[in-house]
Design a protein around this motif. Structure first.
Motif, PDB file in Angstrom:
ATOM      1  N   UNK A 317       0.831  -1.209   0.000  1.00 22.72           N
ATOM      2  CA  UNK A 317       0.000   0.000   0.000  1.00 22.72           C
ATOM      3  C   UNK A 317       0.862   1.253   0.000  1.00 22.72           C
ATOM      4  N   UNK A 318       1.940   1.256   0.783  1.00 22.74           N
ATOM      5  CA  UNK A 318       2.831   2.416   0.819  1.00 22.74           C
ATOM      6  C   UNK A 318       3.541   2.596  -0.519  1.00 22.74           C
ATOM      7  N   UNK A 319       3.887   1.486  -1.164  1.00 24.28           N
ATOM      8  CA  UNK A 319       4.527   1.566  -2.478  1.00 24.28           C
ATOM      9  C   UNK A 319       3.571   2.168  -3.503  1.00 24.28           C
ATOM     10  N   UNK A 320       2.323   1.714  -3.506  1.00 26.58           N
ATOM     11  CA  UNK A 320       1.343   2.244  -4.452  1.00 26.58           C
ATOM     12  C   UNK A 320       1.119   3.744  -4.238  1.00 26.58           C
ATOM     13  N   UNK A 321       1.044   4.165  -2.983  1.00 27.04           N
ATOM     14  CA  UNK A 321       0.828   5.578  -2.691  1.00 27.04           C
ATOM     15  C   UNK A 321       2.021   6.419  -3.139  1.00 27.04           C
ATOM     16  N   UNK A 322       3.229   5.940  -2.873  1.00 23.19           N
ATOM     17  CA  UNK A 322       4.425   6.680  -3.282  1.00 23.19           C
ATOM     18  C   UNK A 322       4.518   6.786  -4.799  1.00 23.19           C
ATOM     19  N   UNK A 323       4.176   5.713  -5.516  1.00 24.04           N
ATOM     20  CA  UNK A 323       4.217   5.744  -6.978  1.00 24.04           C
ATOM     21  C   UNK A 323       3.162   6.691  -7.535  1.00 24.04           C
ATOM     22  N   UNK A 324       1.978   6.695  -6.925  1.00 26.51           N
ATOM     23  CA  UNK A 324       0.926   7.604  -7.382  1.00 26.51           C
ATOM     24  C   UNK A 324       1.356   9.053  -7.217  1.00 26.51           C
ATOM     25  N   UNK A 325       1.906   9.384  -6.067  1.00 29.86           N
ATOM     26  CA  UNK A 325       2.398  10.754  -5.843  1.00 29.86           C
ATOM     27  C   UNK A 325       3.560  11.073  -6.777  1.00 29.86           C
ATOM     28  N   UNK A 326       4.417  10.093  -7.008  1.00 33.01           N
ATOM     29  CA  UNK A 326       5.562  10.310  -7.887  1.00 33.01           C
ATOM     30  C   UNK A 326       5.143  10.605  -9.315  1.00 33.01           C
ATOM     31  N   UNK A 327       4.139   9.887  -9.817  1.00 30.92           N
ATOM     32  CA  UNK A 327       3.686  10.122 -11.188  1.00 30.92           C
ATOM     33  C   UNK A 327       3.057  11.513 -11.327  1.00 30.92           C
ATOM     34  N   UNK A 328       2.343  11.940 -10.298  1.00 32.94           N
ATOM     35  CA  UNK A 328       1.783  13.301 -10.339  1.00 32.94           C
ATOM     36  C   UNK A 328       2.911  14.339 -10.355  1.00 32.94           C
ATOM     37  N   UNK A 329       3.918  14.128  -9.543  1.00 29.82           N
ATOM     38  CA  UNK A 329       5.065  15.047  -9.531  1.00 29.82           C
ATOM     39  C   UNK A 329       5.810  15.035 -10.852  1.00 29.82           C
ATOM     40  N   UNK A 330       5.890  13.857 -11.471  1.00 32.99           N
ATOM     41  CA  UNK A 330       6.591  13.757 -12.756  1.00 32.99           C
ATOM     42  C   UNK A 330       5.912  14.626 -13.803  1.00 32.99           C
ATOM     43  N   UNK A 331       4.579  14.627 -13.833  1.00 33.28           N
ATOM     44  CA  UNK A 331       3.857  15.456 -14.793  1.00 33.28           C
ATOM     45  C   UNK A 331       4.091  16.939 -14.512  1.00 33.28           C
ATOM     46  N   UNK A 332       4.176  17.302 -13.241  1.00 30.30           N
ATOM     47  CA  UNK A 332       4.452  18.690 -12.883  1.00 30.30           C
ATOM     48  C   UNK A 332       5.861  19.098 -13.324  1.00 30.30           C
ATOM     49  N   UNK A 333       6.821  18.185 -13.162  1.00 33.04           N
ATOM     50  CA  UNK A 333       8.193  18.472 -13.591  1.00 33.04           C
ATOM     51  C   UNK A 333       8.247  18.674 -15.107  1.00 33.04           C
ATOM     52  N   UNK A 334       7.552  17.800 -15.857  1.00 35.56           N
ATOM     53  CA  UNK A 334       7.560  17.929 -17.316  1.00 35.56           C
ATOM     54  C   UNK A 334       6.947  19.261 -17.753  1.00 35.56           C
ATOM     55  N   UNK A 335       5.829  19.639 -17.106  1.00 36.66           N
ATOM     56  CA  UNK A 335       5.187  20.907 -17.453  1.00 36.66           C
ATOM     57  C   UNK A 335       6.080  22.093 -17.108  1.00 36.66           C
ATOM     58  N   UNK A 336       6.754  22.022 -15.963  1.00 34.29           N
ATOM     59  CA  UNK A 336       7.634  23.112 -15.549  1.00 34.29           C
ATOM     60  C   UNK A 336       8.822  23.249 -16.492  1.00 34.29           C
TER      61      UNK A 336
END
Length: 406
Positions: A317-336
């Motif tokens: 569960x902790x792995x899934x949550x970290x990956x979900x947050x990471x993918x959201x951050x990745x999209x923010x990094x690409x946009x920035x």
């Protein structure tokens, strides 16, 4: 309940340590082989028996069996070669050279691996005695005694399965990756310099070089579950599969992280140290992304260990949550990154930014829970299918024999 003394606690914790297991078992096997050889061999000092036991006894039952077979074959081959040469030409300088060459060639032919030199050693020892046939027979008997004692010791008192140390090795590698990811993110937020990016690359290379040590620990764990009566066959196969796939995933992550560090170092070099690699909101988002990937790596390491023991739900569960947050951050990094390039009107170094994003994507993809679950299910189905086919073949053969005798 009174606490145990610190020294006793350390000893108890090391009872499954491969070095401790190997040392104790080799000592016991050597003494037993010597005592048995004294009773069965006329040689007053049958040191070949404990020597063989010492070489045969390995830290796992599987390697003990395979080592014992190769050891006995090497000694028998050397003795036979020596007896044949002594009957034909005796001992001279050139016959010694011939026996060494012949022994090494035969050792390679019968594939005794690390005991190839033992073929030549056995041959030379027998060639130098007055009665090669008699001495050769004694040496073969002593070798058999040592091999049998070594194998029986590990068969009757099987060594532990080294699954726990292998799991600890996986967690250690995950912890090393996590520390580096957190360091990169923290220093990027603070405005990383060229020297810091080079230091990241060196640390990633050191982690990559450590893979061989972790792989050795896993290889020992895999062998310790084979033919081990302490481990159920299905449990052993499952543990080997989980640990191997987990280490392979972390190994790929190590290589990807090294490539990521290379991109950051190249980007810093391209800017010639005039400004940080990334700064402002972009650096902050990258720090958050790398922190989430670090948490995912840590959860993945704990998940691998939990799957071969118990209680994997929380780590997953902790792995899934970290990956979900990471993918959201990745999209923010690409946009920035895109916004920064558009606003500044310069696309210099975009290929390095793209490489950074590609490596971040690869890290997130390698740690993906669903991808790993599908792969494990496919592997288990494959193993089950092979076993079902073997069971069907056995039943068919048995039915055929019954019809033939009926």
């Amino acid at each position: 309940m009174p606490a145990l003394p610190a020294a006793l606690t350390r000893v108890l914790k090391r009872h499954n340590d491969p070095v401790v297991v190997q040392s104790v078992r080799s000592t016991v096997a050597g003494v037993l082989a010597y005592v048995v050889a004294l009773e069965l061999v006329p040689n007053p000092v049958p040191l070949t028996a404990p020597l063989t036991a010492l070489l045969v006894v390995q830290v796992t039952l599987y390697t003990t069996l395979t080592t014992g077979i190769r050891r006995v074959l090497s000694v028998i081959a050397g003795v036979l070669i020596a007896v044949g040469f002594s009957d034909l030409i005796g001992l001279t300088w050139w016959s010694l050279g011939l026996i060494i060459l012949a022994s090494l060639v035969v050792g390679h032919m019968i594939r005794v691996d690390e005991f190839i030199a033992e073929v030549a050693i056995s041959g030379m020892l027998i060639l130098g005695v007055s009665n090669p046939g008699h001495e050769g027979a004694d040496r073969v008997v002593e070798t058999l005694i040592g091999a049998v004692v070594g194998v029986l010791l590990n068969a009757l008192l099987p060594p532990p399965a080294f699954v726990e140390p292998a799991g600890e090795a996986v967690q250690e590698l995950a912890a090393g990756l996590r520390r580096l990811l957190l360091r990169i993110g923290r220093q990027l937020r603070a405005g990383a310099s060229r020297e810091q990016t080079v230091a990241w690359l060196h640390q990633a290379r050191r982690l990559d070089n450590e893979i061989a040590r972790f792989d050795e620990s896993l290889r020992r764990a895999e062998e310790s579950t084979k033919l081990n009566p302490r481990v159920r066959r299905t449990e052993g196969a499952m543990a080997r599969l989980i640990l191997r796939s987990g280490l392979d995933t972390l190994e790929v992550c190590t290589v990807v992280l090294r490539t990521l560090c290379r991109s950051l170092a190249d980007l810093s070099e391209q800017r010639r140290g005039r400004q940080p690699v990334y700064e402002g909101d972009l650096a902050a988002v990258l720090d958050e992304l790398l922190t989430h990937i670090a948490d995912a790596v840590d959860s993945f390491g704990r998940l691998i260990t939990a799957q071969v023991t118990a209680g994997a739900e929380r780590a997953e569960a902790e792995l899934e949550r970290a990956l979900l947050d990471g993918r959201a951050d990745r999209d923010r990094v690409a946009a920035a990154l895109r916004a920064e390039a558009d606003t500044g009107g310069a696309w210099d170094g975009w290929e390095l930014h793209g490489a950074l994003l590609a490596n971040l994507d690869r890290l997130l993809d390698e740690l993906d829970v669903e991808k790993r679950s599908r792969w494990l299910a496919a592997q288990l189905d494959s193993v089950g299918s092979v076993r079902r086919k073997r069971s069907v073949r056995v039943r068919v053969r048995r039915a055929g024999r019954r019809r033939g005798t009926g």
